[in-house]
Design a protein around this motif. Structure first.
Motif, short mmCIF file in Angstrom:
data_model
loop_
_atom_site.label_atom_id
_atom_site.label_comp_id
_atom_site.label_asym_id
_atom_site.label_seq_id
_atom_site.Cartn_x
_atom_site.Cartn_y
_atom_site.Cartn_z
N ASP A 160 0.86 -1.27 0.36
CA ASP A 160 -0.43 -0.06 0.34
C ASP A 160 1.17 0.99 -0.34
O ASP A 160 1.24 2.01 0.65
N PRO A 161 1.01 1.62 -0.85
CA PRO A 161 1.94 3.53 -1.22
C PRO A 161 1.35 4.26 -0.17
O PRO A 161 2.62 4.81 0.14
N GLN A 162 -0.36 4.16 -0.33
CA GLN A 162 -0.45 5.36 0.47
C GLN A 162 0.14 5.43 1.49
O GLN A 162 0.54 6.64 2.68
N LEU A 163 -0.52 4.54 2.08
CA LEU A 163 0.16 4.23 3.74
C LEU A 163 1.67 4.49 4.26
O LEU A 163 2.41 4.59 5.28
N ARG A 164 2.33 3.72 3.42
CA ARG A 164 3.99 3.54 3.46
C ARG A 164 3.92 5.12 3.37
O ARG A 164 5.28 5.80 4.20
N HIS A 165 3.37 5.79 3.01
CA HIS A 165 4.29 7.37 2.53
C HIS A 165 3.36 7.94 4.10
O HIS A 165 4.35 8.97 4.76
N ASN A 166 2.20 7.43 3.98
CA ASN A 166 2.25 8.28 5.52
C ASN A 166 2.64 8.27 6.90
O ASN A 166 3.23 8.40 7.46
#
Length: 502
Positions: A21-27
């Motif tokens: 999950d790229p969004q999760l990792r970014h957050n």
């Protein structure tokens, strides 16, 4: 009804989904690195941080060694101050006690200030089944509740959400829980905080029962302490008529002088602040200035099992600062949900298996949710050696039924390593076959080799290298002495020839 961690998959399964999950990792990366940098700066201001850390560790260890005495002292002090102490052996008993206390007030709504103990026992679900609605008041907890989500961080339960997601949650669900969010709500932090403040203000003024946790409980005075940053805690602790505090038995500190150490360690380690914006303390009820009824529920729920483990008991030193989460490379990539508990990250990986045992696949998988890099130990303000406990728990997991492959592998390794002759033979065999060892191993070991480079196997073992080195030095010494002897003999021969000529 709140969501529950019950039924979550084990860590490897849950982590596999999270890491894609790229969004999760970014957050997670944005949030943890920000908090980490603030913590480093705040800690770096103190020349005596190492001494404070050692003092915190010593106080906690001393308290745990005499926990029974301090608990009795706390009960006596709370009772003398007009409060009532209840003892809960497990989650079921704690939930039954709190539900009965709320029902006795005749109320059907309660406000809560952040309490990990109540999340641990899933109190909101128990109250919901009894027809009682619990309203979370901490901003992050509010976001989690409105979003029908699960907490993923000890300090910032909604750390996996960004501002746009929070705005959408507020607009979609806030009206169902009370005051709705304004239609023109933006995703700016100030606007989101204002929407939450207006939403919660009416709840604080109307609700007559509050449920809290506590960061610390001072044994000699019966005082409970909550540290928070938003002021919601102070509203919960002062406005309602009845206050029920659910506290783990390990939260005790003997005296106020001991508390002073933790009031320095906790804010710098958790939020990177010199001190907490709000530090609330209460000692029993105070008519006309706070709740008129005070109940303290002391929760065991597996803590005495952890206390009995000489290696694992150090997990009970934890003051829930979350510094270990913010530095952990595994947590940064997986988030908190993968740990399947309200206690995520490195501390969760050693605390949950001790509170719950390791018979469940989720808890049995947690001691392996670490690279053992040791960064968590370096930042822990009470010096919990998390890598040591992780290895200790791994030993416990593989000693239980099953794990035939690990047991066979360790048995073979022990048979070789316990005998010098066998070890030498094995080393020579591996050295001779080094060119034939594959870089990637098929089957179950591929889980390790597919994500790592196998180290090069040296041509010689350390013992072989050492013997060769010793032999070379001996030969060099022998060779160096010979010319000197020749030289001496030459001079003697010269002297003799000189004597003959004379």
């Amino acid at each position: 009804m709140s969501r529950t961690f019950v039924g979550m998959p084990d860590f490897p399964t849950a982590a596999a989904g999270a890491t894609h999950d790229p969004q999760l990792r970014h957050n997670l990366r944005e949030a943890t690195h920000t908090i980490r940098d603030k913590r480093d700066s705040a800690v770096g201001e103190l020349d005596d941080w190492a001494q404070l850390r050692a003092a915190g560790k010593a106080i906690k260890d001393r308290t745990l060694r005499h926990l029974d005495g301090y608990l009795e002292q706390l009960e006596s002090a709370v009772t003398a101050a007009g409060g009532t102490v209840h003892w809960a052996a497990d989650a079921e008993e704690a939930n039954a006690i709190v539900t009965r206390l709320v029902r006795d007030t005749g109320e059907r709504e309660v406000v809560k200030v952040k309490s990990m103990a109540t999340q641990e026992i899933e109190l909101n679900n128990a109250l919901d089944q009894a027809g009682i609605t619990a309203y979370e008041t901490d901003l992050a907890e509010l976001i989690v509740q409105l979003g029908d989500d699960l907490p993923s961080h000890i300090l910032v339960p909604a750390i996996h959400r960004n501002r746009a997601e929070i705005r959408e949650i507020f607009l979609r669900t806030m009206a169902d829980w009370g005051v709705p969010a304004p239609e023109n709500l933006s995703d700016q932090p100030a606007a989101l905080a204002e929407a939450a403040r207006v939403h919660l203000r009416r709840r604080f003024l109307d609700t007559k029962v509050a449920i809290s946790g506590a960061n610390f409980a001072v044994a000699d005075t019966g005082t409970l302490v909550v540290l928070e940053s938003e002021g919601n805690g102070r509203m919960c602790l002062t406005l309602p008529e009845t206050l029920i505090s659910v506290v783990g038995i390990e939260k005790i500190v003997p005296s106020w002088s001991d508390l002073e150490v933790f009031l320095q360690l906790l804010p710098r380690s958790s939020t990177g602040e010199r001190m907490n914006p709000y530090t609330s303390t209460w000692t029993g009820p105070t008519d006309g200035d706070g709740p008129r009824n005070f109940h303290l529920v002391l929760l065991d729920n597996g803590r005495t099992n952890a206390l009995a483990d000489e290696v694992g008991r150090q997990a009970l030193r934890c003051i829930r600062c979350s510094a270990c989460l913010n530095i952990c490379p595994v947590y940064e990539r997986t988030g908190g949900h993968a740990y399947g508990s309200v206690y995520p990250g490195p501390i969760g990986a050693i605390l949950n298996p001790q509170l719950h045992g390791t018979s469940d696949p989720v808890d049995a998988s947690l001691p392996y949710a670490s690279s053992l890099c040791g960064a968590c130990y370096e930042v822990c303000p009470v010096a919990i050696d998390i890598p040591e406990v992780l290895v200790h728990l791994r030993e416990r997991v593989v000693s239980e039924p099953g794990h035939a492959a690990e047991k066979a592998t360790m048995g073979a390794a022990g048979w070789v390593l316990n005998d010098g002759r066998r070890l030498g033979l094995a080393q020579r065999a591996i050295g001779a076959a080094r060119s034939m060892v594959p870089r990637h191993i098929p089957g179950p070991p591929s889980a390790w080799t597919d994500t790592r480079d196998l180290p090069d196997i040296p041509e010689k073992s350390f013992r072989q290298w050492w013997r060769k080195r010793e032999k070379a030095q001996e030969d060099e010494t022998t060779g160096a002495r010979q010319p000197r002897e020749d030289g001496a003999e030459g001079r003697q021969r010269s002297d003799r020839r000189g004597g003959e000529r004379s």
